[in-house]
Design an enzyme around this catalytic site. Structure first.
Site, short mmCIF file in Angstrom:
data_model
loop_
_atom_site.label_atom_id
_atom_site.label_comp_id
_atom_site.label_asym_id
_atom_site.label_seq_id
_atom_site.Cartn_x
_atom_site.Cartn_y
_atom_site.Cartn_z
N TYR A 129 -1.44 -77.99 -74.04
CA TYR A 129 -1.08 -78.17 -75.50
C TYR A 129 -0.26 -76.64 -75.80
CZ TYR A 129 -4.37 -82.01 -75.85
OH TYR A 129 -4.86 -83.18 -75.66
N ASN A 152 0.21 -90.13 -82.26
CA ASN A 152 1.15 -90.72 -81.47
C ASN A 152 0.90 -92.34 -81.49
OD1 ASN A 152 2.82 -91.84 -79.60
ND2 ASN A 152 1.79 -91.18 -77.76
N CYS A 160 1.41 -89.07 -74.09
CA CYS A 160 0.54 -88.04 -74.68
C CYS A 160 -0.63 -87.68 -73.70
CB CYS A 160 0.22 -88.29 -76.03
SG CYS A 160 -0.52 -90.17 -76.18
N HIS A 161 -0.89 -88.79 -72.69
CA HIS A 161 -1.88 -88.40 -71.99
C HIS A 161 -1.56 -87.46 -70.72
CE1 HIS A 161 0.83 -91.46 -70.07
NE2 HIS A 161 0.54 -91.13 -68.88
N GLU A 187 -1.02 -91.77 -62.08
CA GLU A 187 0.32 -91.10 -61.61
C GLU A 187 -0.06 -90.05 -60.59
OE1 GLU A 187 2.06 -89.41 -65.20
OE2 GLU A 187 2.06 -91.32 -66.19
#
Length: 195
Positions: A129, A152, A160-161, A187
């Site tokens: 962040y 979002n 945003c993850h 991912e």
DNA sequence: AGGCTCATGACTC
DNA sequence: GAGTCATGAGCCT
């Protein structure tokens, strides 16, 4: 109490804050994926909002949704929805998204900067962040950056993850932390256990 | 205008 | 680890 949002699958409590302007949603369409049925909302300019699959059938049925097969759709929206569906499928399996639908994101200047910075994070990468805040030119607005992530309107496609708290802890997620874990693991991103 | 809430982070025990 | 605090932005009254 810890702020653990993993429990509530659908956050209905918080209205979508899209800044001052109100945005006209034309239609909402279900998008089936291997991970469930998302709900996509379109304005005249593109994809405006995406909701995670509802956990209960009642929540799902109570939504105002439209079956794409029953309703004559403007060809533009039909195309956007195909793009959305394919993009979702790719993103959920951790692959790069080839084609995005046009996104119609309403929010404050600050929020738009954050969302735009989010889209520059490639799949498989993460930032914190603090780094996110620095990238939009407000290095001290760390908490505010987190707030903008929470606002979002198009999760998954606006990634945003990929924003983690310091020292690779999980941080939060508006769609529930289970989704965040799922997306990250798709991912290939390893996390510290626990928050 | 003031107060409150955060998807934080750094610091202290 | 748990507690504490500074902090920017947003959203209420």
């Amino acid at each position: 109490m810890k702020r653990n949002h993993a429990m509530h699958p659908r956050a209905l409590k918080k209205p979508i804050s899209t800044g001052k302007q109100t945005q006209r949603i034309l239609i909402s369409l279900p998008a089936s994926t291997t991970a469930g049925e998302f709900l996509a909302f379109y304005s005249e300019h593109g994809l405006a909002r995406l909701e995670f699959p509802p956990h209960s059938a009642e929540a799902f049925n109570s939504k105002t949704k439209t079956d794409p097969s029953n309703v004559p759709l403007p060809s533009a929206i039909r195309l956007w929805h195909e793009q959305t569906s394919r993009a979702l499928e790719a993103a959920l399996s951790g692959q790069p998204v080839e084609t995005f639908p046009p996104l119609d994101l309403h929010g404050t200047e600050f929020q738009r900067r954050v969302w735009s910075a989010l889209r520059q994070i490639p799949p498989g990468a993460t930032i914190g962040y603090a780094e996110l805040a620095a990238r939009i030119g407000s290095p001290k607005a760390v908490r505010a950056a987190g707030g903008a992530c929470g606002a979002n309107p198009v999760p998954v496609l606006v990634p945003c993850h990929r924003v983690l708290a310091a020292s690779r802890k999980l941080g939060g997620f508006s769609g529930g932390l289970d989704w965040k874990r799922k997306l990250l693991s798709a991912e290939g991103i390893a996390l510290k256990l626990r928050l």
